[in-house]
Design an enzyme around this catalytic site. Structure first.
Site, PDB file in Angstrom:
ATOM      1  N   ASP A 108      -0.071  -0.373   5.974  1.00  0.00           N
ATOM      2  CA  ASP A 108       0.431  -0.776   4.660  1.00  0.00           C
ATOM      3  C   ASP A 108       1.922  -1.027   4.832  1.00  0.00           C
ATOM      4  OD1 ASP A 108      -2.020  -0.799   3.488  1.00  0.00           O
ATOM      5  OD2 ASP A 108      -1.611   0.741   1.992  1.00  0.00           O
ATOM      6  N   TYR A 140       3.905  -4.336   0.981  1.00  0.00           N
ATOM      7  CA  TYR A 140       3.244  -4.292  -0.333  1.00  0.00           C
ATOM      8  C   TYR A 140       3.565  -5.543  -1.127  1.00  0.00           C
ATOM      9  CZ  TYR A 140       1.735   0.454   0.335  1.00  0.00           C
ATOM     10  OH  TYR A 140       1.088   1.569   0.803  1.00  0.00           O
ATOM     11  N   HIS A 169      -4.878   3.645   9.987  1.00  0.00           N
ATOM     12  CA  HIS A 169      -4.302   3.673   8.642  1.00  0.00           C
ATOM     13  C   HIS A 169      -4.992   4.708   7.749  1.00  0.00           C
ATOM     14  CE1 HIS A 169      -2.361   2.518   4.988  1.00  0.00           C
ATOM     15  NE2 HIS A 169      -3.518   2.247   4.403  1.00  0.00           N
ATOM     16  N   HIS A 201      -6.847   9.594  -1.950  1.00  0.00           N
ATOM     17  CA  HIS A 201      -8.012   8.883  -1.386  1.00  0.00           C
ATOM     18  C   HIS A 201      -8.988   9.834  -0.702  1.00  0.00           C
ATOM     19  CE1 HIS A 201      -6.389   4.911  -2.203  1.00  0.00           C
ATOM     20  NE2 HIS A 201      -5.250   5.261  -1.642  1.00  0.00           N
ATOM     21  N   ASP A 259      -2.954   7.793   2.276  1.00  0.00           N
ATOM     22  CA  ASP A 259      -2.565   8.670   1.175  1.00  0.00           C
ATOM     23  C   ASP A 259      -1.046   8.791   1.213  1.00  0.00           C
ATOM     24  OD1 ASP A 259      -4.578   9.387  -0.580  1.00  0.00           O
ATOM     25  OD2 ASP A 259      -5.458  10.818   0.834  1.00  0.00           O
ATOM     26  N   HIS A 260      -0.423   8.566   0.051  1.00  0.00           N
ATOM     27  CA  HIS A 260       1.042   8.494   0.005  1.00  0.00           C
ATOM     28  C   HIS A 260       1.639   9.890  -0.075  1.00  0.00           C
ATOM     29  CE1 HIS A 260       0.798   4.090  -1.583  1.00  0.00           C
ATOM     30  NE2 HIS A 260       0.249   4.261  -0.411  1.00  0.00           N
TER      31      HIS A 260
END
Ligand SMILES: *[C@@H]1O[C@H](CO)[C@@H](O)[C@H](O)[C@H]1NC(C)=O
Length: 335
Positions: free
Chosen positions: A86, A89, A217, A226, A253-254
């Site tokens: 990612d 964006y 990822h 997630h 997952d952030h």
């Protein structure tokens, strides 16, 4: 001028893609993963930073994280940077000329210590853009640090890094009606995944490096928004266990997190906090013993390796150490 070189490059890539497409109609076959080498330091040690889910033109604290990565990178004298995907964006890159490449990468990670090779995988958001552009060598002419490929192997003397293209594993993206994905080069999907897994098995079984680190990822295990990725638990994890992989490193997952599980020595490390974070979700199904650390804000991770020791450290957007984990190779691999 640079833009000239760009145009001819992207035209050349179109022809290349057209040729590839024609041949793949006859026999679906996928290229062997690229094998790269990166020397360890003179004393045999190795250190790198890991960041994921970052490209937002500096917003959402991306610039703060980048600044602290520069400071820690200098302190640890890092050898390279790993990106867990990612990268751009919301929808990857639109093409080779997309300004987001420089605005979210070149102009953000400006510290001297970060002028090293970056090794990147693709995330699901990258697949919403022009994937052929993001993995195209022409981007390395814009910024020589950039190296993003679908799946590849990095031999770094004491450690082998195995980069895996995880997005095509996830069923949901193939039924997602809200977004379009660039599946060029990934179809037929089953053949792509079979070939990827076969190549990974060949690489892992032949690996003689002291440490084996797999990077993708999507999380295999995550207590974040997630959560676990079922397809990876089913298809990838058995292989990682069979070949004594030490760490699985991901983004998606952030957050920053560290999970250990009792059924194998694999450490599950999420570094997906390069920009937007603070989702506030914590999936409770992990026992306290397993979930060693979870942080829902921005930050990054470092990996420091010697022949016998591994050290993992997580930092927040102020460079403050949030969690550390250390292992001895002998103890760690004694199953
Ligand atoms: C930036 O980081 C600070 C400190 O961690 C946090 O309080 C703030 O909410 C973050 N901003 C955004 C947009 O995420």
């Amino acid at each position: 001028m640079a833009s000239h070189g760009f145009y001819s490059k992207s035209q050349a890539s179109c022809i290349g893609v057209a040729l590839l497409f024609c041949t793949s109609l006859v026999i679906p076959s996928f290229a062997e993963p690229e094998r790269l080498e990166h020397p360890a330091k003179g004393d045999g040690s190795l250190s790198c930073l890991v960041v994921g889910d970052w490209g937002r033109r500096g917003f959402y604290n991306q610039s703060h994280v980048a600044f602290q990565m520069g400071k820690i990178g200098e302190k640890l004298d890092i050898d390279f940077v790993v990106s867990t995907g990612d990268n751009f964006y919301d929808n990857g890159l639109t093409g080779l000329n997309d300004q987001a490449f420089e605005e979210s990468f070149t102009k953000i990670y400006t510290a001297t210590s970060l002028q090293k090779q970056w090794y990147s995988v693709l995330g699901n958001h990258d697949y919403r853009g022009d994937v052929e552009a993001q993995v195209h060598p022409a981007l390395r002419m814009v910024d020589s640090r950039w190296l993003c490929l679908r799946s590849f192997i990095l031999n770094a003397e004491i450690a082998g890094f195995f980069f895996v293209d995880t997005t095509p594993f996830v069923n949901d993206y193939f039924t997602d009606m809200d977004h379009t994905y660039d599946w060029r080069g990934v179809t037929p999907r089953k053949a792509y995944l079979d070939s990827l897994l076969k190549d990974l098995e060949t690489a892992l079984s032949g690996s003689t490096e002291r440490w084996k680190i797999v990077v993708g990822h999507h999380a295999i295990k995550s207590a974040g928004y997630h959560g676990d990725t079922k397809e990876l638990n089913d298809l990838l994890l058995p292989m990682l266990k069979a070949y004594n992989v030490d760490m699985y490193v991901n983004g998606h997952d952030h957050c920053l997190e560290h999970i250990s599980s009792l059924d194998s020595p694999i450490q599950y490390l999420t570094s997906g906090a390069g920009s937007k974070a603070w989702r506030g979700d914590l999936n409770q199904h992990y026992e306290e013993d397993d979930l060693r650390f979870f942080y829902d804000g921005q930050g990054f991770m470092s990996v420091q390796l010697t022949k016998n020791d591994a050290g993992i450290t997580f930092y927040n957007a102020f460079g403050k150490i949030l969690h550390e984990w250390k292992a001895l190779k002998e103890l760690h691999s004694a199953v």
